[in-house]
Design a protein around this motif. Structure first.
Motif, PDB file in Angstrom:
ATOM      1  N   ILE A  14      -3.229   3.750  -2.376  1.00  0.00           N
ATOM      2  CA  ILE A  14      -2.464   3.897  -1.133  1.00  0.00           C
ATOM      3  C   ILE A  14      -3.392   3.707   0.055  1.00  0.00           C
ATOM      4  O   ILE A  14      -4.493   4.265   0.102  1.00  0.00           O
ATOM      5  CB  ILE A  14      -1.777   5.269  -1.085  1.00  0.00           C
ATOM      6  CG1 ILE A  14      -0.775   5.378  -2.246  1.00  0.00           C
ATOM      7  CG2 ILE A  14      -1.072   5.480   0.241  1.00  0.00           C
ATOM      8  CD1 ILE A  14      -0.177   6.760  -2.416  1.00  0.00           C
ATOM      9  N   LEU A  15      -2.945   2.914   1.013  1.00  0.00           N
ATOM     10  CA  LEU A  15      -3.736   2.532   2.192  1.00  0.00           C
ATOM     11  C   LEU A  15      -3.128   3.089   3.463  1.00  0.00           C
ATOM     12  O   LEU A  15      -1.904   3.054   3.636  1.00  0.00           O
ATOM     13  CB  LEU A  15      -3.791   1.009   2.294  1.00  0.00           C
ATOM     14  CG  LEU A  15      -4.351   0.411   3.589  1.00  0.00           C
ATOM     15  CD1 LEU A  15      -5.853   0.183   3.452  1.00  0.00           C
ATOM     16  CD2 LEU A  15      -3.671  -0.897   3.949  1.00  0.00           C
ATOM     17  N   TRP A  16      -3.988   3.593   4.339  1.00  0.00           N
ATOM     18  CA  TRP A  16      -3.625   3.897   5.723  1.00  0.00           C
ATOM     19  C   TRP A  16      -4.548   3.103   6.647  1.00  0.00           C
ATOM     20  O   TRP A  16      -5.667   2.745   6.261  1.00  0.00           O
ATOM     21  CB  TRP A  16      -3.853   5.366   6.071  1.00  0.00           C
ATOM     22  CG  TRP A  16      -2.880   6.347   5.546  1.00  0.00           C
ATOM     23  CD1 TRP A  16      -1.776   6.852   6.183  1.00  0.00           C
ATOM     24  CD2 TRP A  16      -2.938   7.033   4.286  1.00  0.00           C
ATOM     25  NE1 TRP A  16      -1.150   7.777   5.392  1.00  0.00           N
ATOM     26  CE2 TRP A  16      -1.833   7.905   4.222  1.00  0.00           C
ATOM     27  CE3 TRP A  16      -3.804   6.981   3.204  1.00  0.00           C
ATOM     28  CZ2 TRP A  16      -1.584   8.721   3.130  1.00  0.00           C
ATOM     29  CZ3 TRP A  16      -3.559   7.781   2.106  1.00  0.00           C
ATOM     30  CH2 TRP A  16      -2.472   8.638   2.070  1.00  0.00           C
ATOM     31  N   THR A  17      -4.103   2.897   7.874  1.00  0.00           N
ATOM     32  CA  THR A  17      -5.010   2.388   8.905  1.00  0.00           C
ATOM     33  C   THR A  17      -4.741   3.125  10.216  1.00  0.00           C
ATOM     34  O   THR A  17      -3.729   3.821  10.373  1.00  0.00           O
ATOM     35  CB  THR A  17      -4.838   0.883   9.165  1.00  0.00           C
ATOM     36  OG1 THR A  17      -3.597   0.652   9.849  1.00  0.00           O
ATOM     37  CG2 THR A  17      -4.886   0.072   7.885  1.00  0.00           C
ATOM     38  N   TRP A  18      -5.657   2.926  11.120  1.00  0.00           N
ATOM     39  CA  TRP A  18      -5.507   3.398  12.495  1.00  0.00           C
ATOM     40  C   TRP A  18      -4.863   2.263  13.290  1.00  0.00           C
ATOM     41  O   TRP A  18      -5.309   1.120  13.231  1.00  0.00           O
ATOM     42  CB  TRP A  18      -6.890   3.760  13.033  1.00  0.00           C
ATOM     43  CG  TRP A  18      -6.996   4.057  14.498  1.00  0.00           C
ATOM     44  CD1 TRP A  18      -6.017   4.455  15.346  1.00  0.00           C
ATOM     45  CD2 TRP A  18      -8.197   3.992  15.286  1.00  0.00           C
ATOM     46  NE1 TRP A  18      -6.513   4.643  16.613  1.00  0.00           N
ATOM     47  CE2 TRP A  18      -7.845   4.369  16.604  1.00  0.00           C
ATOM     48  CE3 TRP A  18      -9.520   3.656  15.007  1.00  0.00           C
ATOM     49  CZ2 TRP A  18      -8.785   4.408  17.636  1.00  0.00           C
ATOM     50  CZ3 TRP A  18     -10.450   3.699  16.023  1.00  0.00           C
ATOM     51  CH2 TRP A  18     -10.091   4.081  17.324  1.00  0.00           C
TER      52      TRP A  18
END
Length: 413
Positions: free
Chosen positions: A209-213
């Motif tokens: 699972i990926l998050w970014t700003w």
């Protein structure tokens, strides 16, 4: 002075609703750094959570925790583990990413010449050499690698990172012989660098699972006046396609925010026309649309539309450029990015277009056929910029279905 950037701490049991904890890492008078920058967390040989981070004005540092809620952290007394080196060194002590492989700790140190370090103990690291075994077409081998994250996905390794110039991007290749052998490179932000600073995790179901700003795209004085800045992207599920490029979609847990469902099936948008969705409108909703083009050049959906079209954010497939695009040129009469973001994406012959769209006030995220995703910040200024329209230019487009849900807030603010 001490007291600059720090690491916040939140936790969740569903990846949607989050509990705030006290800040995890802060610069203190007895530590060498004056701020806490990027890094990652892994489990060390003792089973402790281990944060490897960049200490501002010091170099890369480590802190560990055996507290079950990860509220209590202890910095290594010999931080930084690798001080900032003098000019001309073959590496920088910058934006690290660490992991335990068999009985050896490895770390990527970011920068314009990213490097590999290794250790048998957390306080004794040695320089190995360059991260990249070779260059790859389409990106300079000296392109800044910051916020790196290396992980196995399918039968390949994936390195997600940013460059400060390009924003979020990724490499696919092999990690072997203490180097990364890249085979493919792709951007995840195109017109600017607004999709930034990726981090991933593998959850207890084995999902990556990926998050970014997400950057705000507003003037500094505007941000200071409103008192907050910075938004995280929706969590994206990543997997590897048959061609070893990334596939991505929003995590299924987001569906718990849905309410007020609506659906329309089997209708056609005539060439060079728009169709207003009378029961679908607002500034916080989810759409799932399947469209079958005939000979249309451009087709898609417009959100945040004012009745006269003065404000509108346009999401569409461009069959000429072979891209999925978000046009924010007329998204608002005031501040905000005014551009056309476009991610490479080509519909195969007879393949329908599936658009999974999340509109959340100032954030628009679009997922296309699980193969591409694009994001924009938008700031409509008119209170009546609430309408949703479907459109087709250059030919008819059949809409197999459109589903819509309003989204309840995931936090009380």
């Amino acid at each position: 002075p001490h007291g600059g950037h720090c690491w916040g701490h939140v936790s969740s049991i569903d990846l949607v609703h989050w509990r705030h904890h006290p800040p995890a890492l802060t610069p203190t008078p007895d530590s060498p750094e004056v701020g806490i920058f990027s890094g990652n967390c892994f489990v060390n040989k003792k089973g402790e959570a281990t944060m490897l981070y960049h200490g501002v004005n010091a170099g890369n540092c480590i802190a560990t925790s055996s507290d079950k809620d990860l509220n209590i952290w202890k910095k290594l007394p010999n931080n930084p583990i690798i001080p900032n080196p003098p000019p001309g060194s073959p590496y920088a002590s910058w934006d690290p990413h660490g992991w335990l492989e068999n009985d050896t700790y490895y770390a990527i140190f970011g920068g314009t010449r990213p490097a590999i370090f290794k250790a048998n103990e957390l306080d004794k690291w040695e320089y190995v050499g360059d991260l990249f075994a070779h260059g790859i077409q389409g990106v300079d081998i000296n392109e800044d690698v910051s916020c790196p994250d290396l992980f196995k996905l399918g039968n390949k390794h994936v390195l997600v990172c940013i460059s400060h110039r390009l924003g979020c991007r990724y490499y696919v290749g092999e990690w072997k012989n203490e180097q990364f052998y890249p085979e493919f490179h792709e951007k995840m932000s195109w017109v600017d660098n607004a999709f930034f600073a990726p981090e991933t995790l593998e959850d207890n179901r084995g999902r990556r699972i990926l998050w970014t700003w997400i950057f705000d795209g507003l003037k500094d004085e505007t941000l200071k006046a409103r008192g907050w800045s910075g938004t995280m992207s929706l969590p994206r599920l990543l997997w590897s396609g048959e061609d070893n490029t990334l596939r991505m979609c929003p995590i299924e847990e987001l569906s718990i925010l849905r309410y007020n469902p609506r659906r329309l099936d089997n209708f056609t948008i005539k060439a060079d026309s728009e169709l207003c969705m009378k029961d679908i409108y607002g500034n916080s909703f989810e759409l799932n649309i399947e469209m079958i083009p005939n000979s249309a050049d451009q087709f898609g959906v417009k959100v945040f539309c004012s009745p006269d079209g003065e404000e509108q954010t346009v999401i569409f497939y461009d069959s000429t450029d072979k891209k999925i695009k978000i046009d924010t040129t007329n998204s608002g009469l005031g501040e905000g990015p005014k551009s056309i973001e476009g991610g490479p994406f080509e519909l195969r012959s007879d393949e329908p277009l599936n658009l999974h769209i999340f509109v959340d006030r100032s954030v628009v995220e679009v997922f296309a056929n699980n193969r591409q995703a694009v994001m924009r910040r938008v700031y409509p200024t008119r209170k009546d910029s609430q309408n949703v329209l479907l459109f087709s230019y250059g030919g008819d487009t059949k809409v197999k279905f459109i589903e819509a849900w309003d989204m309840t807030p995931s936090n009380p603010y």
